[in-house]
Design a protein around this motif. Sequence first.
Motif, PDB file in Angstrom:
ATOM      1  N   ASP A  76       0.838  -1.209   0.000  1.00 34.54           N
ATOM      2  CA  ASP A  76       0.000   0.000   0.000  1.00 34.54           C
ATOM      3  C   ASP A  76       0.864   1.248   0.000  1.00 34.54           C
ATOM      4  N   LYS A 111      -0.557   2.651  -9.108  1.00 29.31           N
ATOM      5  CA  LYS A 111      -1.364   3.877  -8.982  1.00 29.31           C
ATOM      6  C   LYS A 111      -1.955   4.027  -7.576  1.00 29.31           C
ATOM      7  N   ASN A 112      -1.855   5.245  -7.062  1.00 25.11           N
ATOM      8  CA  ASN A 112      -2.433   5.630  -5.763  1.00 25.11           C
ATOM      9  C   ASN A 112      -1.796   4.957  -4.551  1.00 25.11           C
ATOM     10  N   LYS A 113      -0.713   4.222  -4.763  1.00 25.66           N
ATOM     11  CA  LYS A 113       0.035   3.765  -3.583  1.00 25.66           C
ATOM     12  C   LYS A 113       0.777   4.979  -3.032  1.00 25.66           C
ATOM     13  N   ALA A 145       0.908   8.432  -5.000  1.00 25.14           N
ATOM     14  CA  ALA A 145       0.595   9.610  -4.197  1.00 25.14           C
ATOM     15  C   ALA A 145       1.795   9.880  -3.291  1.00 25.14           C
ATOM     16  N   MET A 185      -6.377   6.340   4.509  1.00 31.40           N
ATOM     17  CA  MET A 185      -6.905   5.504   3.407  1.00 31.40           C
ATOM     18  C   MET A 185      -7.691   4.295   3.885  1.00 31.40           C
TER      19      MET A 185
END
Length: 186
Positions: A76, A111-113, A145, A185
């Motif tokens: 993550d 993406k978005n980790k 991110a 998150m």
Amino acid sequence: MKIIGISGSPRKDGNNERIIDYVLDIAKQKGFITGRIFLSEYKVEGCTDCGLCKSKKECAIKDDASKLLALIEDADAIIVSSPVYFGSVSSQLKAFFDRTIVLRRAGFLLKNKIGAAISVGGSRNGGQEKTIEAMHAWMNIHGMAIVGDGSHFGGIVQKPFEEDNVGIRTVKDTIYKACDFLELMK
Ligand SMILES: Cc1cc2nc3c(=O)[nH]c(=O)nc-3n(C[C@H](O)[C@H](O)[C@H](O)COP(=O)(O)O)c2cc1C
């Protein structure tokens, strides 16, 4: 949630490996699952732009990279620590970064980790910020991110790590920031 720490140094037990162990200990105490990749323990060649990964999630080069790609795909958050080599990341880390194109071409799998960076130099102002910039470029190009240390760009260390109290503060603040974002998150 899982945090993977990557050391980009070719030197075993060096500053970058000690820093990754240090930040992962903090993350563990906060209840996160952790894993580490020390590039000194693996063989990862540079990408040859053969194009195979444009059509399937596979790399033509058979070395340790595929095992490492699975580890970061499963994370993550990814926190990367690199030595400054001539004002940028080590060649070992750059080779690994380039090989992650498989994950981008397979659908932006990073993406978005959460991404965070730390850099260690021999000099006080030896190019740590530029090295972090190179790591942030990798993270941005994957659509990750990025977090810094809460006020600047991440962990900025002059070796030896254990004697750099200002640097230790930036390293701590960087892992705290990554953990805070993971909490948000959840
Ligand atoms: C090829 C090479 C280039 C280096 N270039 C720089 C540099 O530009 N700036 C700097 O502050 N330190 C430089 N150093 C020192 C390393 O950044 C430092 O030894 C390293 O961060 C130590 O990390 P490690 O103990 O994890 O290997 C260089 C070292 C090597 C071997």
